[in-house]
Design an enzyme around this catalytic site. Structure first.
Site, mmCIF file in Angstrom:
data_model
loop_
_atom_site.group_PDB
_atom_site.id
_atom_site.type_symbol
_atom_site.label_atom_id
_atom_site.label_comp_id
_atom_site.label_asym_id
_atom_site.label_seq_id
_atom_site.Cartn_x
_atom_site.Cartn_y
_atom_site.Cartn_z
ATOM 1 N N TYR A 105 36.420 -6.603 -69.929
ATOM 2 C CA TYR A 105 37.782 -6.099 -70.147
ATOM 3 C C TYR A 105 38.495 -5.925 -68.814
ATOM 4 O O TYR A 105 39.642 -6.339 -68.632
ATOM 5 C CB TYR A 105 37.722 -4.766 -70.905
ATOM 6 C CG TYR A 105 39.077 -4.271 -71.352
ATOM 7 C CD1 TYR A 105 39.565 -4.568 -72.626
ATOM 8 C CD2 TYR A 105 39.896 -3.520 -70.505
ATOM 9 C CE1 TYR A 105 40.814 -4.122 -73.041
ATOM 10 C CE2 TYR A 105 41.142 -3.076 -70.910
ATOM 11 C CZ TYR A 105 41.591 -3.369 -72.182
ATOM 12 O OH TYR A 105 42.829 -2.939 -72.593
ATOM 13 N N SER A 124 36.870 5.828 -79.699
ATOM 14 C CA SER A 124 37.273 6.790 -78.662
ATOM 15 C C SER A 124 38.703 7.261 -78.874
ATOM 16 O O SER A 124 38.996 8.456 -78.738
ATOM 17 C CB SER A 124 37.069 6.237 -77.256
ATOM 18 O OG SER A 124 37.267 4.873 -77.194
ATOM 19 N N HIS A 150 45.076 -8.037 -75.995
ATOM 20 C CA HIS A 150 45.275 -7.954 -74.535
ATOM 21 C C HIS A 150 46.743 -8.190 -74.169
ATOM 22 O O HIS A 150 47.041 -8.722 -73.103
ATOM 23 C CB HIS A 150 44.348 -8.922 -73.787
ATOM 24 C CG HIS A 150 42.928 -8.439 -73.769
ATOM 25 N ND1 HIS A 150 42.370 -7.783 -72.698
ATOM 26 C CD2 HIS A 150 41.973 -8.485 -74.717
ATOM 27 C CE1 HIS A 150 41.114 -7.461 -72.984
ATOM 28 N NE2 HIS A 150 40.848 -7.878 -74.205
ATOM 29 N N GLU A 210 42.288 8.818 -71.581
ATOM 30 C CA GLU A 210 41.369 7.670 -71.480
ATOM 31 C C GLU A 210 41.451 7.035 -70.085
ATOM 32 O O GLU A 210 40.434 6.732 -69.466
ATOM 33 C CB GLU A 210 41.751 6.642 -72.556
ATOM 34 C CG GLU A 210 40.899 5.412 -72.579
ATOM 35 C CD GLU A 210 39.788 5.445 -73.627
ATOM 36 O OE1 GLU A 210 39.970 6.057 -74.689
ATOM 37 O OE2 GLU A 210 38.735 4.854 -73.367
ATOM 38 N N ASP A 254 45.518 1.475 -79.156
ATOM 39 C CA ASP A 254 44.587 2.194 -80.036
ATOM 40 C C ASP A 254 45.047 3.627 -80.290
ATOM 41 O O ASP A 254 45.029 4.116 -81.424
ATOM 42 C CB ASP A 254 43.181 2.194 -79.420
ATOM 43 C CG ASP A 254 42.688 0.777 -79.158
ATOM 44 O OD1 ASP A 254 43.349 -0.173 -79.605
ATOM 45 O OD2 ASP A 254 41.644 0.623 -78.503
ATOM 46 N N GLY A 291 31.165 1.476 -80.486
ATOM 47 C CA GLY A 291 30.946 0.208 -79.787
ATOM 48 C C GLY A 291 31.228 -1.014 -80.647
ATOM 49 O O GLY A 291 30.693 -2.089 -80.401
ATOM 50 N N SER A 292 32.091 -0.848 -81.654
ATOM 51 C CA SER A 292 32.346 -1.974 -82.558
ATOM 52 C C SER A 292 33.769 -2.493 -82.421
ATOM 53 O O SER A 292 34.214 -3.323 -83.205
ATOM 54 C CB SER A 292 32.104 -1.542 -84.004
ATOM 55 O OG SER A 292 32.996 -0.499 -84.303
ATOM 56 N N ASP A 306 48.895 -5.430 -74.893
ATOM 57 C CA ASP A 306 49.506 -4.086 -74.780
ATOM 58 C C ASP A 306 49.745 -3.694 -73.329
ATOM 59 O O ASP A 306 50.821 -3.227 -72.971
ATOM 60 C CB ASP A 306 48.729 -3.010 -75.560
ATOM 61 C CG ASP A 306 47.275 -2.839 -75.173
ATOM 62 O OD1 ASP A 306 46.746 -3.631 -74.351
ATOM 63 O OD2 ASP A 306 46.636 -1.890 -75.696
ATOM 64 N N LEU A 311 36.522 -0.795 -82.916
ATOM 65 C CA LEU A 311 37.417 -0.226 -83.927
ATOM 66 C C LEU A 311 38.022 1.099 -83.455
ATOM 67 O O LEU A 311 38.500 1.899 -84.254
ATOM 68 C CB LEU A 311 36.677 -0.046 -85.260
ATOM 69 C CG LEU A 311 36.121 -1.333 -85.878
ATOM 70 C CD1 LEU A 311 35.356 -1.035 -87.170
ATOM 71 C CD2 LEU A 311 37.229 -2.351 -86.159
HETATM 72 C C1 GAF Z 1 41.026 -2.386 -76.426
HETATM 73 C C2 GAF Z 1 42.004 -1.554 -75.609
HETATM 74 F F1 GAF Z 1 41.698 -0.218 -75.721
HETATM 75 C C3 GAF Z 1 43.448 -1.804 -76.044
HETATM 76 O O1 GAF Z 1 44.321 -1.116 -75.197
HETATM 77 C C4 GAF Z 1 43.759 -3.301 -76.057
HETATM 78 O O2 GAF Z 1 43.969 -3.781 -74.758
HETATM 79 C C5 GAF Z 1 42.675 -4.085 -76.779
HETATM 80 O O3 GAF Z 1 41.376 -3.752 -76.308
HETATM 81 C C6 GAF Z 1 42.865 -5.569 -76.640
HETATM 82 O O4 GAF Z 1 43.973 -5.962 -77.333
HETATM 83 O O5 GAF Z 1 41.038 -1.971 -77.755
#
Ligand code: GAF
Length: 384
Positions: A220, A127, A34, A159, A171, A121-122, A36, A124
């Site tokens: 989130y 998407s 969290h 996204e 990601d 949904g894991s 980024d 990883l």
């Molecule tokens: C998810 C989000 F897609 C990323 O951008 C990041 O914020 C992450 O959660 C948390 O570090 O993977």
């Protein structure tokens, strides 16, 4: 990863033509959670779970997308692609097409077959793998090469703007730019990065709590809003704080009494996590695995206690790993509230570690976890 030749055979059987093949990986984040979207630091690695894409041109004016995992096809006229999401798996490839079209790339009639083994949904990044695989395949079909960081930005827009998930760039970035046998320290402000080799004798053991994770979920979204609230309060005192990346522990001490308690805790996580992430990259580069493991442990505690982004199962999984032989460091990875833990483990112990962790977790929770011994892998690339 499944044999790409199989995807090619299926594609050829369905669309009666040869295809170009591309792959884009999922990821595991070693540290930096969290941070980024606060323009901070992250240190992910691409993994050997991926989305494969087979693509070929069509002559009938259609864009046809087939998802092998769902055994389902969607088709639209290439000149009238959907402009809004439908709450369907096809939102991911269609979102990429919408963004590419908005950037001036004409989407030609095409057949696109997608297949992936990134567990859904894991946490990883299944998407991101679909988005980056789609973008790489379409640009490949068009014969256009764009730099990896730019590819990541386009996929992030798919996204954010089309799928509607308010995530940051980590990601998509690592899926586009990962390097085999390396983790990547990314500065999410300017997308500069530094590669850090993962030692030959270290395994990435990814343990799925089997609790579903989603970046579209309330957790989130709420956390991101809390982080942004704390940032706005600090910025009222120090306007140079544009994102929490710019804030220090001293700022939190000076102005923390003005910040609602939950937002203050989230901010403390983000500010200290940035420091830990930069320190962890230094430790990995120096070969200081003990230091790296300690920082991962501290990161998990901060994620769980201050950010409240963990869950009982993930805390249990991390706790159960602590005294197993070979462990270097363990923490919950990804967006939180479920998903997987990342365990850095001395390679010789990895198989025994995975077996023992599985058994301990099953006994403690009654849940049978999926545990994978992974390797840091290459980012998006053409296969043939
Ligand atoms: C998810 C989000 F897609 C990323 O951008 C990041 O914020 C992450 O959660 C948390 O570090 O993977």
């Amino acid at each position: 990863m499944k044999d790409p030749a199989a995807l090619h055979t299926w594609h050829k059987g369905r669309y009666h033509t040869s295809a170009q093949l591309y792959a884009a990986p999922g990821r595991v984040n070693l540290i930096g959670e969290h941070t980024d979207y606060a323009e901070g630091f992250v240190m992910p690695a691409a993994i050997d779970f991926a989305t494969l894409a087979a693509i070929s041109p069509r002559a009938d004016g259609q864009v046809v997308i087939y998802a092998e995992n769902f055994a389902e096809e969607v088709a639209f006229p290439a000149d009238a692609l959907p402009a809004v999401r439908a709450g369907h798996w096809s939102d991911y490839p269609l979102g990429v097409m919408a963004v590419l079209a908005g950037e001036g790339y004409e989407i030609p009639p095409l057949s696109l077959s997608l297949w992936g083994d990134v567990p859904l949904g894991s946490g990883l990044s299944s998407s991101a793998a679909v988005e980056v695989a789609t973008a790489t395949a379409i640009l490949g079909l068009l014969g256009v090469g764009i730099p990896g960081p730019q590819l990541a930005r386009l996929c992030l827009r798919a996204e954010n703007e089309f799928v509607g998930a308010n995530c940051g760039i980590m990601d998509q970035f690592i899926s586009a730019n990962g390097k085999a046998d390396h983790a990547l320290l990314l500065d999410c402000r300017d997308l500069s990065f530094r590669l850090a080799p993962i030692p030959e004798d270290v395994a990435l053991v990814i343990a799925n709590t089997m609790v579903k994770h989603s970046v579209a979920g309330a957790g989130y979204t709420t956390r991101r809003a809390e982080v942004e609230q704390a940032c706005a309060i600090l910025a009222a005192h120090r306007p140079e704080i544009k994102f929490l990346r710019d804030a220090t522990v001293a700022d939190l001490e000076a102005w923390g009494h003005e910040i609602p308690p939950n937002s203050l805790k989230r901010a403390r996580h983000v500010v200290t996590e940035n420091m830990r992430t930069v320190a962890a990259a230094g430790a990995l580069l120096r070969g200081d695995l003990t230091g790296l493991g300690r920082l991962m442990h501290e990161a998990h505690l901060s994620y769980s206690r201050d950010f409240e982004g963990s869950c009982a199962e993930a805390d249990t999984m991390v706790a159960l790993a602590q005294d197993l032989p070979g462990l270097i460091g363990a923490r919950l990875t990804g967006g939180g509230f479920g998903g997987c833990t990342i365990n850095l483990v001395e390679k010789d112990y990895a198989a025994a570690f995975a077996a023992a962790l599985r058994e301990r977790y099953r006994q403690a929770t009654g849940i049978n976890p999926e545990i994978h011994i992974c390797h840091a892998s290459a980012g998006a690339h053409q296969i043939v």
